[in-house]
Scaffold this motif. Sequence first.
Motif, PDB file in Angstrom:
ATOM      1  N   LYS A  94       0.845  -1.210   0.000  1.00 26.51           N
ATOM      2  CA  LYS A  94       0.000   0.000   0.000  1.00 26.51           C
ATOM      3  C   LYS A  94       0.872   1.248   0.000  1.00 26.51           C
ATOM      4  O   LYS A  94       0.656   2.178  -0.792  1.00 26.51           O
ATOM      5  N   ASP A  95       1.854   1.300   0.896  1.00 25.24           N
ATOM      6  CA  ASP A  95       2.736   2.464   0.963  1.00 25.24           C
ATOM      7  C   ASP A  95       3.541   2.626  -0.325  1.00 25.24           C
ATOM      8  O   ASP A  95       3.719   3.738  -0.831  1.00 25.24           O
ATOM      9  N   TRP A  96       4.029   1.518  -0.855  1.00 18.42           N
ATOM     10  CA  TRP A  96       4.834   1.565  -2.081  1.00 18.42           C
ATOM     11  C   TRP A  96       4.009   2.103  -3.249  1.00 18.42           C
ATOM     12  O   TRP A  96       4.481   2.946  -4.026  1.00 18.42           O
ATOM     13  N   LEU A  97       2.771   1.648  -3.376  1.00 18.30           N
ATOM     14  CA  LEU A  97       1.907   2.139  -4.439  1.00 18.30           C
ATOM     15  C   LEU A  97       1.681   3.641  -4.303  1.00 18.30           C
ATOM     16  O   LEU A  97       1.768   4.387  -5.297  1.00 18.30           O
ATOM     17  N   ALA A  98       1.389   4.091  -3.078  1.00 19.37           N
ATOM     18  CA  ALA A  98       1.092   5.503  -2.863  1.00 19.37           C
ATOM     19  C   ALA A  98       2.319   6.389  -3.090  1.00 19.37           C
ATOM     20  O   ALA A  98       2.224   7.458  -3.716  1.00 19.37           O
ATOM     21  N   GLU A  99       3.475   5.937  -2.606  1.00 22.75           N
ATOM     22  CA  GLU A  99       4.649   6.794  -2.630  1.00 22.75           C
ATOM     23  C   GLU A  99       5.391   6.777  -3.963  1.00 22.75           C
ATOM     24  O   GLU A  99       6.164   7.686  -4.265  1.00 22.75           O
ATOM     25  N   THR A 100       5.165   5.765  -4.771  1.00 22.68           N
ATOM     26  CA  THR A 100       5.758   5.724  -6.111  1.00 22.68           C
ATOM     27  C   THR A 100       4.780   6.184  -7.179  1.00 22.68           C
ATOM     28  O   THR A 100       5.172   6.383  -8.334  1.00 22.68           O
ATOM     29  N   GLY A 101       3.508   6.320  -6.830  1.00 23.04           N
ATOM     30  CA  GLY A 101       2.499   6.689  -7.808  1.00 23.04           C
ATOM     31  C   GLY A 101       2.218   5.600  -8.821  1.00 23.04           C
ATOM     32  O   GLY A 101       1.714   5.868  -9.907  1.00 23.04           O
ATOM     33  N   THR A 102       2.510   4.352  -8.459  1.00 23.33           N
ATOM     34  CA  THR A 102       2.322   3.222  -9.370  1.00 23.33           C
ATOM     35  C   THR A 102       0.845   2.819  -9.424  1.00 23.33           C
ATOM     36  O   THR A 102       0.234   2.604  -8.378  1.00 23.33           O
ATOM     37  N   PRO A 103       0.266   2.697 -10.617  1.00 25.35           N
ATOM     38  CA  PRO A 103      -1.111   2.189 -10.695  1.00 25.35           C
ATOM     39  C   PRO A 103      -1.145   0.728 -10.246  1.00 25.35           C
ATOM     40  O   PRO A 103      -0.346  -0.101 -10.694  1.00 25.35           O
ATOM     41  N   GLY A 104      -2.057   0.405  -9.394  1.00 29.78           N
ATOM     42  CA  GLY A 104      -2.187  -0.963  -8.904  1.00 29.78           C
ATOM     43  C   GLY A 104      -2.940  -0.976  -7.599  1.00 29.78           C
ATOM     44  O   GLY A 104      -3.083   0.054  -6.919  1.00 29.78           O
ATOM     45  N   ARG A 105      -3.427  -2.160  -7.258  1.00 33.41           N
ATOM     46  CA  ARG A 105      -4.185  -2.314  -6.009  1.00 33.41           C
ATOM     47  C   ARG A 105      -3.686  -3.553  -5.276  1.00 33.41           C
ATOM     48  O   ARG A 105      -3.304  -4.558  -5.900  1.00 33.41           O
ATOM     49  N   VAL A 106      -3.712  -3.465  -3.960  1.00 37.50           N
ATOM     50  CA  VAL A 106      -3.419  -4.614  -3.110  1.00 37.50           C
ATOM     51  C   VAL A 106      -4.651  -4.865  -2.258  1.00 37.50           C
ATOM     52  O   VAL A 106      -5.294  -3.931  -1.771  1.00 37.50           O
ATOM     53  N   ARG A 107      -4.988  -6.125  -2.113  1.00 30.17           N
ATOM     54  CA  ARG A 107      -6.188  -6.486  -1.347  1.00 30.17           C
ATOM     55  C   ARG A 107      -5.820  -7.566  -0.338  1.00 30.17           C
ATOM     56  O   ARG A 107      -5.339  -8.639  -0.718  1.00 30.17           O
ATOM     57  N   TYR A 108      -6.029  -7.277   0.941  1.00 27.44           N
ATOM     58  CA  TYR A 108      -5.819  -8.258   2.004  1.00 27.44           C
ATOM     59  C   TYR A 108      -7.113  -9.026   2.228  1.00 27.44           C
ATOM     60  O   TYR A 108      -8.187  -8.430   2.401  1.00 27.44           O
ATOM     61  N   LEU A 111       4.870  -8.380  -9.605  1.00 22.25           N
ATOM     62  CA  LEU A 111       3.680  -8.658 -10.412  1.00 22.25           C
ATOM     63  C   LEU A 111       3.030  -7.378 -10.912  1.00 22.25           C
ATOM     64  O   LEU A 111       2.490  -7.330 -12.032  1.00 22.25           O
ATOM     65  N   ILE A 112       3.075  -6.327 -10.112  1.00 17.56           N
ATOM     66  CA  ILE A 112       2.473  -5.059 -10.519  1.00 17.56           C
ATOM     67  C   ILE A 112       3.354  -4.341 -11.547  1.00 17.56           C
ATOM     68  O   ILE A 112       2.858  -3.773 -12.528  1.00 17.56           O
ATOM     69  N   GLU A 113       4.665  -4.401 -11.354  1.00 23.80           N
ATOM     70  CA  GLU A 113       5.585  -3.675 -12.242  1.00 23.80           C
ATOM     71  C   GLU A 113       5.865  -4.415 -13.551  1.00 23.80           C
ATOM     72  O   GLU A 113       6.103  -3.789 -14.577  1.00 23.80           O
ATOM     73  N   ASP A 114       5.878  -5.743 -13.504  1.00 23.12           N
ATOM     74  CA  ASP A 114       6.280  -6.539 -14.657  1.00 23.12           C
ATOM     75  C   ASP A 114       5.039  -7.110 -15.343  1.00 23.12           C
ATOM     76  O   ASP A 114       4.543  -8.187 -14.980  1.00 23.12           O
ATOM     77  N   ALA A 115       4.540  -6.393 -16.331  1.00 21.59           N
ATOM     78  CA  ALA A 115       3.315  -6.822 -17.012  1.00 21.59           C
ATOM     79  C   ALA A 115       3.504  -8.163 -17.698  1.00 21.59           C
ATOM     80  O   ALA A 115       2.560  -8.969 -17.773  1.00 21.59           O
ATOM     81  N   ASP A 116       4.709  -8.436 -18.187  1.00 22.24           N
ATOM     82  CA  ASP A 116       4.954  -9.708 -18.863  1.00 22.24           C
ATOM     83  C   ASP A 116       4.878 -10.874 -17.891  1.00 22.24           C
ATOM     84  O   ASP A 116       4.317 -11.922 -18.214  1.00 22.24           O
ATOM     85  N   LEU A 117       5.450 -10.713 -16.699  1.00 24.11           N
ATOM     86  CA  LEU A 117       5.392 -11.765 -15.680  1.00 24.11           C
ATOM     87  C   LEU A 117       3.944 -12.092 -15.330  1.00 24.11           C
ATOM     88  O   LEU A 117       3.544 -13.269 -15.295  1.00 24.11           O
ATOM     89  N   ALA A 150      -3.868 -11.932  -9.375  1.00 28.95           N
ATOM     90  CA  ALA A 150      -2.987 -12.965  -8.836  1.00 28.95           C
ATOM     91  C   ALA A 150      -3.073 -12.927  -7.319  1.00 28.95           C
ATOM     92  O   ALA A 150      -3.452 -11.902  -6.733  1.00 28.95           O
ATOM     93  N   ALA A 151      -2.723 -14.035  -6.681  1.00 25.07           N
ATOM     94  CA  ALA A 151      -2.795 -14.140  -5.228  1.00 25.07           C
ATOM     95  C   ALA A 151      -1.499 -14.711  -4.672  1.00 25.07           C
ATOM     96  O   ALA A 151      -0.849 -15.554  -5.306  1.00 25.07           O
ATOM     97  N   VAL A 152      -1.149 -14.245  -3.487  1.00 22.98           N
ATOM     98  CA  VAL A 152       0.064 -14.663  -2.794  1.00 22.98           C
ATOM     99  C   VAL A 152      -0.313 -14.999  -1.356  1.00 22.98           C
ATOM    100  O   VAL A 152      -1.118 -14.295  -0.726  1.00 22.98           O
TER     101      VAL A 152
END
Length: 473
Positions: free
Chosen positions: A125-139, A433-439, A165-167
Amino acid sequence: MQNTLPVWALVERHRADLEGLADRVWETPETLYAEYRSAEAHVQMLRDKGFRVTEAPAGIPTAVIGEAGEGGPLIAILGEYDALPGLSQVAGIAEPRPVVPGGNGHGCGHNLLGAAALLAACAVKDWLAETGTPGRVRYYGCPAEEGGAAKTFMVRDGAFAGVDAAVTWHPDGMTRVDDPESLANTRMDFHFQGRASHAAASPHLGRSALDAVELMSVGVNYLREHMVQDARIHYAYLDAGGQAPNVVQAQARVRYSIRALQLADMLALVERVKDVARGAALMTGTTVEMQVFSAVSNNLVNETMDRAMHSVLEALGGVPFDEGDRAYAKAIQATLSAEDIAAPYRGVAMVPRRDEPLCDYIVPLRPGGEKMIGSTDVADVTWAVPTTEVLVATHAIGTPAHSWQITAQGKSPAAHKGMTHAARAMAGLAERLIEDADLLARAKAEHAQRLEATPYRCPLPADLRPPLQPRPA
């Protein structure tokens, strides 16, 4: 301006809060859809950390979802927090001593599991907000993994719709990507109804439900010779009919757990067990009612996800245990048998190592070795979305799962180090997974290909509801 801190470093911001959550959940062990205090603690932590919270997904009051971020891929991180009955244990010692005799205890480490998953979600959550990266994390806070199949109900009822994807992870004695196999499993109750009578004066008028349960056991035991080799069947008496031997028991109830490596084999075996139950009723002049309690699938492997997780683990390295951790682990190992300690090494094709109480290294991917396969409701998530699970060392090597020794180690410094390490691993993979669209595309393509070959069939009856428990007074 982008934050230069990697997602691993962001875990440290929230570590103390989530270690505290893990300890609080350890102190209030709750089982099988009764995890009200544990769920509420996770809800409060999610709100405190700024997540958008959805309570009672799929109509399960002890489940919760917390989401953060906008746009982009949606990555789920799965947590659990249910305990086990009969495993109450004082923390931090190396002898069996229950806190409450016969009480519940976290003998599988799920107090750590949920807290570490939420810790990972906080970092992402912090990484998404502070880098401005589009993406969502769901717990996902998931109750009742121990026999209640909550995730299976959640998958069936659409709670994972839209997830890319799920981890997830699980506490363990070794650190590695989990083996892909698991056993599909149905838990099913068989309730026999007979007729009571005086066992001496008029036994001919009675019809013994207890006899039917015992004859069913005999029939199932003969069935074992004629089922697939990877199948397992276990049972427990829920109601033996009473305590008076001079009464023909009018009712009795038994629960069976029926497992196999493939869902189709398990479902076929369920039908054969049901036939045995009908035969037992016919032989005793009783009737039988059959009711599924819960059911889970076998895992659907995703090699792309597993390889990516292993790469994260290799970059991260092993859990940084210290000498105090090792000393306590040695004390725990002194309560174990040589077979206990050797078992995890056999499972990863390694020669047992002397004077190695804790695993501070990464086990190779797919190491081979003796398979020790159980069942989990994570399996149904693997059919819904590409999923990987990592095992991380939190306790002494050889500690049996579902034991007082696991409960004793559940608040130890080693356990806290392991859960933090697990959070770093899960957050690291979520970042990739969020940064690497190919992965992510390769993981999804593999998942789709496997589903095309073997479409998902939910093992739960369509009308079955979770066996929910009322909130304690």
